[in-house]
Design a protein around this motif. Sequence first.
Motif, PDB file in Angstrom:
ATOM      1  N   ALA A 207      23.121  10.287   4.388  1.00 26.24           N
ATOM      2  CA  ALA A 207      24.095  10.063   3.317  1.00 26.24           C
ATOM      3  C   ALA A 207      23.432   9.715   1.992  1.00 26.24           C
ATOM      4  O   ALA A 207      24.126   9.548   0.985  1.00 26.24           O
ATOM      5  N   GLY A 208      22.110   9.587   1.991  1.00 24.04           N
ATOM      6  CA  GLY A 208      21.399   9.256   0.758  1.00 24.04           C
ATOM      7  C   GLY A 208      21.358   7.781   0.441  1.00 24.04           C
ATOM      8  O   GLY A 208      21.002   7.395  -0.674  1.00 24.04           O
ATOM      9  N   VAL A 209      21.693   6.938   1.414  1.00 29.33           N
ATOM     10  CA  VAL A 209      21.705   5.485   1.195  1.00 29.33           C
ATOM     11  C   VAL A 209      20.360   4.868   1.553  1.00 29.33           C
ATOM     12  O   VAL A 209      19.885   3.949   0.885  1.00 29.33           O
ATOM     13  N   ASP A 267      28.932   1.784  -4.109  1.00 30.25           N
ATOM     14  CA  ASP A 267      28.287   3.094  -4.197  1.00 30.25           C
ATOM     15  C   ASP A 267      27.855   3.610  -2.825  1.00 30.25           C
ATOM     16  O   ASP A 267      28.004   4.806  -2.526  1.00 30.25           O
ATOM     17  N   GLU A 270      30.919   4.796  -0.962  1.00 29.67           N
ATOM     18  CA  GLU A 270      31.373   6.077  -1.522  1.00 29.67           C
ATOM     19  C   GLU A 270      30.493   7.218  -1.024  1.00 29.67           C
ATOM     20  O   GLU A 270      30.981   8.326  -0.743  1.00 29.67           O
ATOM     21  N   ALA A 271      29.195   6.941  -0.871  1.00 30.64           N
ATOM     22  CA  ALA A 271      28.283   7.965  -0.370  1.00 30.64           C
ATOM     23  C   ALA A 271      28.642   8.361   1.065  1.00 30.64           C
ATOM     24  O   ALA A 271      28.490   9.527   1.461  1.00 30.64           O
ATOM     25  N   GLU A 274      31.537  10.736   0.883  1.00 29.61           N
ATOM     26  CA  GLU A 274      31.034  12.053   0.482  1.00 29.61           C
ATOM     27  C   GLU A 274      30.330  12.741   1.645  1.00 29.61           C
ATOM     28  O   GLU A 274      30.432  13.971   1.809  1.00 29.61           O
TER      29      GLU A 274
END
Length: 289
Positions: A207-209, A267, A270-271, A274
């Motif tokens: 997820a890019g976290v 944030d 939210e990721a 997405e």
Amino acid sequence: MNSELIAGMAALVAADASPEVLAVRGDVVVVRVADVVLKAHERGTDLAVLAARLRLAADPRLAELLLTPRSAPAVVLGRVVTAWPMGTPVPQSEPEDLPMEAAGRMLAALHRFTASDFAPPVPVAGARSRMERAVRDLTVDTPAAALVRRAFATLPRFADSGTTLIHGDWHLGQLVWRDGYRLIDVDDLGVGDPAWDLARPAALHAAGVLDADAWGRLLGSYLDAGGVGVPREDPWSVLDAPARALVVQMAARALSAAERDGNELNDAQEALIEACARIVSTHEPIPRG
């Protein structure tokens, strides 16, 4: 009700100290009294199953991996309560300072144990049921919630299989320091597929976290220590489905908590929403007219 519960929990500890509330998450209440941490578990917690999990956590062979409970579970005002020695949580810090190598080695060591190493009953790990419960408990009616449910519908039908001892809800928040790092929160401890213990950090990475370096340090140390949960040559061949499931779980929990507490998503949350959209676009069947 919480004040009565907290007083009843504190009465389990023979200490001249006032209870300090550390966390309230839904109906889970965590209280500190002196050097003891008491946890009132979710309503409906199965006392017998949790007692079996605590017996595993108290096994001397796991003493360097799991925090040892102070006693068997108790019941206070109808709630199951467990007592633990106090540990120091992993601080929120820069990714390069996180103890990824130690965490990977601990997971690999935990996964060396199987059901045959312990006297029965050895419970089934609760990883899959925890994920399904997160979606079932999502009562929010918003486009984001609908997206999470659609992502959930794309997941394969997971079976409770595997004989490896796993934590069942592993993340860095489950590490504390007490004479070395120890794992806490054994609510889902049991036997199952070890890939589920790597699924949450894998999901956060996807997820890019969680950045690639931190994820690589965790996975690399796990594999170098003999971790059996994923193949070195292609870890995502095993991790893909559990990681998608954990994206769905975390997104559902985030939406439920935001609704309960009246907060906006941050944030990282939210990721996750997405990421659910990407799961839907990649895995949802295309309608045929």
